[in-house]
Design an enzyme around this catalytic site. Structure first.
Site, PDB file in Angstrom:
ATOM      1  CE  LYS A  49      17.456 -51.828 -97.839  1.00 49.99           C
ATOM      2  NZ  LYS A  49      16.366 -52.286 -96.986  1.00 49.99           N
ATOM      3  NE  ARG A  65      17.265 -59.085 -99.069  1.00 50.45           N
ATOM      4  CZ  ARG A  65      17.683 -58.606-100.230  1.00 50.45           C
ATOM      5  NH1 ARG A  65      18.147 -59.428-101.155  1.00 50.45           N
ATOM      6  NH2 ARG A  65      17.624 -57.325-100.483  1.00 50.45           N
ATOM      7  CE  LYS A 100      13.736 -57.055-100.850  1.00 50.84           C
ATOM      8  NZ  LYS A 100      13.697 -56.816 -99.396  1.00 50.84           N
ATOM      9  CE  LYS A 130      20.197 -52.301 -94.915  1.00 51.72           C
ATOM     10  NZ  LYS A 130      18.815 -52.633 -94.716  1.00 51.72           N
TER      11      LYS A 130
END
Ligand code: PBG
Length: 363
Positions: A228, A238, A254, A285
């Site tokens: 990811k 989001r 992140k 992803k």
């Protein structure tokens, strides 16, 4: 390959030599070719026979957003056609998806801000929204496979997938993993067929497998968000779940847990670890901008490979289509076919329902 190209060169050479000598009597426009790949594309029937890959409803997983309440679903502006479903409307939607031939849904709760805090405690509430949703869908459409996201972002006030360390400088890996394992057990007990850790903490697949087995939940699978990436393509999602804060507006993005989009080998480190730790399905992803990673993973594992065509990939096709710049259906189908061709066995996509419907209409 080599033989073919040697023969090809020879033929071409001979054919031009011959042409030169019969210039006046022969049609100059016909090349003396043995190999004409266009023969296999000549008619629709032939093109279908030689088609190497296809996308069907069987391959698709529909992500669905869930909100509390009894009323009408809410539209999500940045994701045309996608809704935040209330429980009664979620059930109707799931029935319809199942009728259309969709086998699986992935559920994402959007919580009221009043339920969020620094440590995401609501995730461990045995009556939290997503657990009620899983139970309700399982009861109404037992044949449908349910996948639940295991990460704290819908539950934390800052929108991160985990909890902060004491100094407040980073997400604390090991404390987060412990919470995720407990969360996975709750999801599995509610009836989730697969729990899907999307947090990218180290060791979480191992901890979740261990916790599930300790609770006797040996049949619940783990669909690991293994590769990811820290992607800008999650923007609309989001918005949809209200976790936008962590996306760069706070001190920390992140990037300390999600993968650097520049890194291909590191993605394989993550997928190999998840496989060793006991994942049943490995995911890449986003999907479309990471086809090389899907292909790498396909060649590195015998496990099923999933790919997530994320909210931003969906939104950009819709936005361009809305402007009249792209054909929505054709770009939708081509984008999914490319993900399949790269090596994905299954695709999480917001287009799942539309594709299933189009398939049933014989498109
Ligand atoms: C959260 C999660 C995200 C997505 C799925 N699970 C967003 C994020 O990591 O911030 C993104 C899905 C999408 O964009 O469609 N753990």
């Amino acid at each position: 390959m080599n033989l073919l190209s040697r023969e090809f060169n020879l033929r071409l050479h001979l054919s031009f030599a011959k042409k030169r000598s019969v210039l006046s009597t022969r049609d100059m426009s016909q090349l003396d070719l043995t190999h004409r790949p266009r023969r296999n594309r000549r008619t629709a029937a032939i093109r279908k026979l030689v088609q190497e890959n296809a996308v069907t409803a069987n391959d698709l997983i529909q992500p669905l957003f869930v909100i509390d309440g009894e009323g009408e679903p809410e539209a999500i502006a940045s994701m045309p056609g996608q809704m935040r479903w209330t429980l009664p409307t979620l059930i109707e939607e799931c029935k319809e998806l199942h009728t259309l031939g969709i086998n699986a849904v992935a559920l994402f709760p959007k919580l009221d801000t009043s339920l969020k805090n620094e440590t995401g405690d609501e995730a461990l509430n045995p009556e939290t929204l997503v657990l009620r949703a899983v139970r309700a869908v399982k009861e109404a459409v037992p044949e449908l496979a349910i996948i639940t996201d295991v990460a704290l972002d819908p539950y934390t006030s800052h929108g991160h997938d985990g909890v902060f360390n004491e100094a407040g400088t980073d997400i604390d890996n090991d404390v987060t993993v412990e919470k995720l394992a407990a969360m996975a057990v709750l999801n599995a007990e509610a009836g989730a067929d697969y729990v899907a850790p999307s947090d990218m903490m180290d060791g979480r697949v191992w901890a979740i497998r261990d916790a599930l087995d300790a609770a006797g939940l040996t049949g619940t699978g783990i669909m690991a968000y293994s590769a990811k990436f820290a992607s800008a393509y999650y923007g609309p999602f989001r918005d949809a779940v209200g976790s936008a804060k962590a996306a760069g507006t706070t001190l920390l993005g992140k990037d300390t847990y999600q993968l650097n989009p520049a890194n291909r080998r590191e993605a394989m480190v993550e997928t190999e670890l998840d496989e060793i730790e006991g994942a049943d399905i490995l995911m890449v992803k986003p999907a479309g901008p990471y086809l090389d990673i899907i292909r790498d993973l396909r060649e590195n594992t015998h496990l099923p490979v999933a790919a997530y065509q994320v909210s931003g990939e969906y939104a950009q096709i819709h936005a361009a289509a809305e402007k009249g710049w792209l054909d929505l259906e054709r770009c939708r189908d081509e984008s999914l076919l490319a993900i399949k061709r790269a090596g994905a066995d299954m695709i999480l996509t917001y287009f799942a329902k539309d594709v299933a419907r189009a398939g049933n209409e014989g498109a």
